[in-house]
Design a protein around this motif. Structure first.
Motif, short mmCIF file in Angstrom:
data_model
loop_
_atom_site.label_atom_id
_atom_site.label_comp_id
_atom_site.label_asym_id
_atom_site.label_seq_id
_atom_site.Cartn_x
_atom_site.Cartn_y
_atom_site.Cartn_z
N ASP A 34 0.85 -1.20 0.00
CA ASP A 34 0.00 0.00 0.00
C ASP A 34 0.88 1.25 0.00
O ASP A 34 2.11 1.18 0.09
CB ASP A 34 -0.99 -0.01 1.16
CG ASP A 34 -0.33 0.02 2.53
OD1 ASP A 34 0.83 0.47 2.64
OD2 ASP A 34 -0.97 -0.42 3.51
N LEU A 35 0.25 2.40 -0.09
CA LEU A 35 0.98 3.66 -0.20
C LEU A 35 1.85 3.95 1.02
O LEU A 35 2.99 4.40 0.89
CB LEU A 35 0.00 4.82 -0.45
CG LEU A 35 0.63 6.18 -0.73
CD1 LEU A 35 1.56 6.10 -1.94
CD2 LEU A 35 -0.45 7.23 -0.97
N THR A 36 1.34 3.66 2.20
CA THR A 36 2.12 3.90 3.41
C THR A 36 3.38 3.05 3.42
O THR A 36 4.49 3.53 3.69
CB THR A 36 1.27 3.61 4.67
OG1 THR A 36 0.10 4.42 4.63
CG2 THR A 36 2.06 3.87 5.94
N GLU A 37 3.23 1.77 3.11
CA GLU A 37 4.39 0.87 3.08
C GLU A 37 5.36 1.27 1.97
O GLU A 37 6.58 1.22 2.15
CB GLU A 37 3.93 -0.58 2.88
CG GLU A 37 5.06 -1.57 3.02
CD GLU A 37 4.59 -3.01 2.98
OE1 GLU A 37 5.46 -3.89 3.08
OE2 GLU A 37 3.37 -3.26 2.82
N PHE A 38 4.83 1.70 0.84
CA PHE A 38 5.69 2.18 -0.25
C PHE A 38 6.54 3.35 0.24
O PHE A 38 7.75 3.36 0.04
CB PHE A 38 4.83 2.59 -1.46
CG PHE A 38 5.58 3.36 -2.49
CD1 PHE A 38 6.47 2.72 -3.35
CD2 PHE A 38 5.41 4.74 -2.61
CE1 PHE A 38 7.18 3.44 -4.31
CE2 PHE A 38 6.12 5.46 -3.56
CZ PHE A 38 6.99 4.81 -4.42
N ASP A 39 5.89 4.35 0.87
CA ASP A 39 6.63 5.51 1.38
C ASP A 39 7.70 5.10 2.38
O ASP A 39 8.83 5.60 2.34
CB ASP A 39 5.67 6.51 2.03
CG ASP A 39 4.83 7.28 1.02
OD1 ASP A 39 5.25 7.35 -0.16
OD2 ASP A 39 3.76 7.79 1.41
N GLU A 40 7.36 4.19 3.29
CA GLU A 40 8.32 3.74 4.30
C GLU A 40 9.52 3.05 3.64
O GLU A 40 10.68 3.32 3.99
CB GLU A 40 7.66 2.77 5.28
CG GLU A 40 6.65 3.43 6.19
CD GLU A 40 5.80 2.41 6.96
OE1 GLU A 40 5.97 1.18 6.76
OE2 GLU A 40 4.96 2.86 7.76
N ARG A 41 9.23 2.16 2.70
CA ARG A 41 10.31 1.41 2.06
C ARG A 41 11.21 2.31 1.21
O ARG A 41 12.43 2.15 1.21
CB ARG A 41 9.76 0.26 1.22
CG ARG A 41 9.18 -0.87 2.04
CD ARG A 41 8.83 -2.04 1.15
NE ARG A 41 8.09 -3.06 1.86
CZ ARG A 41 8.08 -4.34 1.49
NH1 ARG A 41 8.74 -4.73 0.43
NH2 ARG A 41 7.38 -5.22 2.17
N VAL A 42 10.62 3.23 0.49
CA VAL A 42 11.42 4.13 -0.35
C VAL A 42 12.30 5.01 0.52
O VAL A 42 13.48 5.23 0.21
CB VAL A 42 10.53 4.96 -1.31
CG1 VAL A 42 11.33 6.07 -1.97
CG2 VAL A 42 9.93 4.05 -2.37
N SER A 43 11.75 5.52 1.61
CA SER A 43 12.56 6.33 2.53
C SER A 43 13.73 5.50 3.05
O SER A 43 14.86 5.99 3.15
CB SER A 43 11.72 6.81 3.70
OG SER A 43 10.72 7.69 3.25
N GLU A 44 13.46 4.25 3.37
CA GLU A 44 14.50 3.36 3.87
C GLU A 44 15.57 3.10 2.79
O GLU A 44 16.76 3.07 3.09
CB GLU A 44 13.85 2.04 4.31
CG GLU A 44 14.76 1.11 5.06
CD GLU A 44 14.03 -0.15 5.52
OE1 GLU A 44 14.74 -1.11 5.84
OE2 GLU A 44 12.78 -0.17 5.53
#
Length: 141
Positions: A34-44
């Motif tokens: 989902d979008l939240t997980e995408f944002d977290e992973r990309v930041s990581e």
């Protein structure tokens, strides 16, 4: 004596990070995250330093499928690339021969189409290969 660096410990570049971020975007677009997980992973991803780190962030995602991008004439395959290169070489050879013939015809009045002896045999070979399916894009799906 220095020990060799393990593949997972090799440093990564910004291009490597961008490639993984693109893979994560595709996973989001396909509904795997989902979008939240995408944002977290990309930041990581942008904080990561090694190949092993990048592997960890995509470990649970299915392997990306290579999308063929066939052109209207040539396939996106080794055969298609070879046929495209050979066709370009043939077109250049033919252009030189026709230009030479045009200059000779314009200056001497000799209009015998000798350029066909240069252009036709390799053109016939390319056409035969293409008609037999070498380098052609798949039709229909």
């Amino acid at each position: 004596m220095n020990e060799p660096v393990r593949p997972d410990d090799v440093r990564i570049s910004d291009a490597d990070r961008q490639s993984v971020a693109d893979r994560l975007r595709a996973a989001h677009d396909e509904g795997f995250i989902d979008l939240t997980e995408f944002d977290e992973r990309v930041s990581e991803v942008w904080r990561m330093r090694t190949r092993g780190d990048l592997t960890r962030v995509t470990r649970d995602l299915p392997a990306p499928e290579r999308v063929r991008r066939d052109g209207p004439i040539f396939a996106d395959s080794p055969g298609g690339v070879a046929m495209k290169v050979l066709a370009i070489i043939w077109m250049c050879l033919t252009a030189v021969a026709v230009s030479g013939w045009g200059i000779v015809a314009a200056t001497t009045g000799l209009e015998y189409p000798w350029f066909l002896w240069i252009a036709a045999p390799p053109g016939a070979v390319l056409l035969t290969l293409y008609v037999s399916g070498i380098g052609r894009p798949r039709r229909g799906g």
